[in-house]
Design a protein around this motif. Structure first.
Motif, PDB file in Angstrom:
ATOM      1  N   SER A 145      18.781  24.827 -18.527  1.00 48.08           N
ATOM      2  CA  SER A 145      17.413  24.453 -18.295  1.00 48.08           C
ATOM      3  C   SER A 145      16.908  24.438 -19.631  1.00 48.08           C
ATOM      4  O   SER A 145      15.628  24.200 -19.666  1.00 48.08           O
ATOM      5  N   ASP A 146      17.366  25.037 -20.848  1.00 44.23           N
ATOM      6  CA  ASP A 146      16.846  25.378 -21.998  1.00 44.23           C
ATOM      7  C   ASP A 146      16.977  24.207 -22.912  1.00 44.23           C
ATOM      8  O   ASP A 146      18.179  23.632 -22.992  1.00 44.23           O
ATOM      9  N   LEU A 147      15.944  23.655 -23.360  1.00 48.27           N
ATOM     10  CA  LEU A 147      16.064  22.281 -24.136  1.00 48.27           C
ATOM     11  C   LEU A 147      16.936  22.339 -25.429  1.00 48.27           C
ATOM     12  O   LEU A 147      17.743  21.451 -25.686  1.00 48.27           O
ATOM     13  N   ASP A 148      16.800  23.548 -26.226  1.00 50.01           N
ATOM     14  CA  ASP A 148      17.634  23.453 -27.182  1.00 50.01           C
ATOM     15  C   ASP A 148      19.309  23.509 -27.075  1.00 50.01           C
ATOM     16  O   ASP A 148      20.027  23.135 -27.705  1.00 50.01           O
ATOM     17  N   THR A 149      19.335  24.288 -25.802  1.00 50.47           N
ATOM     18  CA  THR A 149      20.834  24.420 -25.436  1.00 50.47           C
ATOM     19  C   THR A 149      21.452  22.803 -25.075  1.00 50.47           C
ATOM     20  O   THR A 149      22.452  22.669 -25.287  1.00 50.47           O
ATOM     21  N   LEU A 150      20.588  22.242 -24.248  1.00 56.91           N
ATOM     22  CA  LEU A 150      20.732  20.843 -23.851  1.00 56.91           C
ATOM     23  C   LEU A 150      21.082  19.909 -25.082  1.00 56.91           C
ATOM     24  O   LEU A 150      22.072  19.152 -24.998  1.00 56.91           O
ATOM     25  N   VAL A 151      20.455  20.224 -26.021  1.00 55.19           N
ATOM     26  CA  VAL A 151      20.446  19.279 -27.333  1.00 55.19           C
ATOM     27  C   VAL A 151      21.654  19.575 -27.852  1.00 55.19           C
ATOM     28  O   VAL A 151      22.666  18.755 -28.317  1.00 55.19           O
ATOM     29  N   ARG A 152      22.297  21.030 -28.124  1.00 50.58           N
ATOM     30  CA  ARG A 152      23.116  21.225 -28.534  1.00 50.58           C
ATOM     31  C   ARG A 152      24.384  20.817 -27.886  1.00 50.58           C
ATOM     32  O   ARG A 152      25.595  20.192 -28.496  1.00 50.58           O
ATOM     33  N   LEU A 153      24.453  21.001 -26.515  1.00 52.73           N
ATOM     34  CA  LEU A 153      25.697  20.374 -25.735  1.00 52.73           C
ATOM     35  C   LEU A 153      25.565  18.952 -25.859  1.00 52.73           C
ATOM     36  O   LEU A 153      26.885  18.303 -26.052  1.00 52.73           O
ATOM     37  N   ALA A 154      24.711  18.204 -25.805  1.00 48.73           N
ATOM     38  CA  ALA A 154      24.926  16.736 -26.285  1.00 48.73           C
ATOM     39  C   ALA A 154      25.338  16.521 -27.466  1.00 48.73           C
ATOM     40  O   ALA A 154      26.091  15.374 -27.429  1.00 48.73           O
ATOM     41  N   GLN A 155      25.105  17.211 -28.431  1.00 53.81           N
ATOM     42  CA  GLN A 155      25.612  16.715 -29.778  1.00 53.81           C
ATOM     43  C   GLN A 155      27.102  17.027 -29.902  1.00 53.81           C
ATOM     44  O   GLN A 155      27.956  16.419 -30.432  1.00 53.81           O
ATOM     45  N   GLU A 156      27.445  17.973 -29.034  1.00 56.37           N
ATOM     46  CA  GLU A 156      28.989  18.400 -28.827  1.00 56.37           C
ATOM     47  C   GLU A 156      29.860  17.232 -28.244  1.00 56.37           C
ATOM     48  O   GLU A 156      30.875  17.060 -28.584  1.00 56.37           O
ATOM     49  N   VAL A 157      29.079  16.380 -27.405  1.00 54.14           N
ATOM     50  CA  VAL A 157      29.734  15.180 -27.165  1.00 54.14           C
ATOM     51  C   VAL A 157      29.380  13.874 -27.696  1.00 54.14           C
ATOM     52  O   VAL A 157      29.859  12.910 -27.340  1.00 54.14           O
TER      53      VAL A 157
END
Length: 251
Positions: A145-157
């Motif tokens: 639910s953390d925005l920064d975490t979601l951005v990081r995970l998105a960048q990983e893919v």
């Protein structure tokens, strides 16, 4: 099933899957479906579409309880019983090659994570994003639910982080998530994972690969009938067709 599914090309099969990022059986179901698909002769003609389902829409952005204590509270069980439930699903996941670490799990609302999956779909990376979010929740202890975490995970893919951040902040995919959930309600879906094959047939739960393969095969055969096989040595013998009869002259 609900007839509102978008049509697909005649030579393809559409599979729609409802699941939640915070659902351990959904990750197991994904692996089992992938195993079934790998054995399916027409796997290259199957289009998989992931749909949002929130098991607990009221979950706060960051839940204060551990997974064990949250389960005990939700089901009215003792912490020992809750741990037993977690251990069982962990063993089942291991049988599918998945490594669960519920002791690391950070519970939180999955609404934005579902929006991210919709965003990824527009860039041809829906399945990769779904996979990464499931692993983040079940194995890595990431707060989805953390925005920064979601951005990081998105960048990983392979997604653009700046674009992802903007999309999640302005909520451009929020309505798509709500539409998924409304369709699930209209279909009577109360648990996930839930598979809809060909827009007509539903399969509930993390079924074993052979059951899923059987469902794929049945739906394919019903929606893609095999061409007629000609019998006999002479496929060009005299006959009548299209309103005409060629009558051979007699000697």
């Amino acid at each position: 099933m609900n007839p509102s599914f978008a049509p697909t090309a005649p030579d393809r099969l559409r599979v729609d899957i409802w699941s939640d990022v915070a659902c351990p059986w959904c990750y197991i179901g994904k692996r089992r479906f992938e195993q079934a698909l790998a054995q399916f002769p027409h796997r290259d003609q199957v289009d998989v579409n992931w749909h949002a389902f929130e098991l607990d829409p009221g979950t706060p952005a960051a839940h204060p309880l551990s997974m064990r204590d949250a389960l005990a509270q939700k089901y009215g069980r003792s912490p020992t019983d809750a741990q037993g439930m977690m251990d069982h699903v962990t063993r089942t996941a291991a049988g599918e090659g998945l490594e669960y670490h519920f002791e690391r799990a950070r519970l939180g609302n999955t609404f934005q994570a579902h929006q991210l999956i919709h965003h990824a779909a527009q860039h041809g990376k829906q399945d990769a994003m779904k996979e990464r979010l499931l692993r983040a929740y079940m194995s890595d202890g990431d707060l989805v639910s953390d925005l920064d975490t979601l951005v990081r995970l998105a960048q990983e893919v392979g997604l653009d982080g700046t674009e992802v951040r903007a999309a999640l902040l302005d909520g451009r995919h929020a309505q798509a998530v709500r539409q998924d959930e409304a369709q699930a309600q209209a279909l009577g879906i109360s648990g996930v994972p839930f598979f809809v094959l060909g827009g007509k047939y539903g399969v509930s739960g993390a079924q074993d690969p052979q059951t899923l393969l059987g469902a794929l095969t049945q739906v394919w055969q019903e929606t893609h009938p095999a061409p007629l096989q000609m019998l006999g040595a002479d496929a060009t013998a005299d006959g009548c067709e299209d309103g005409q009869c060629a009558v051979p002259e007699r000697a």
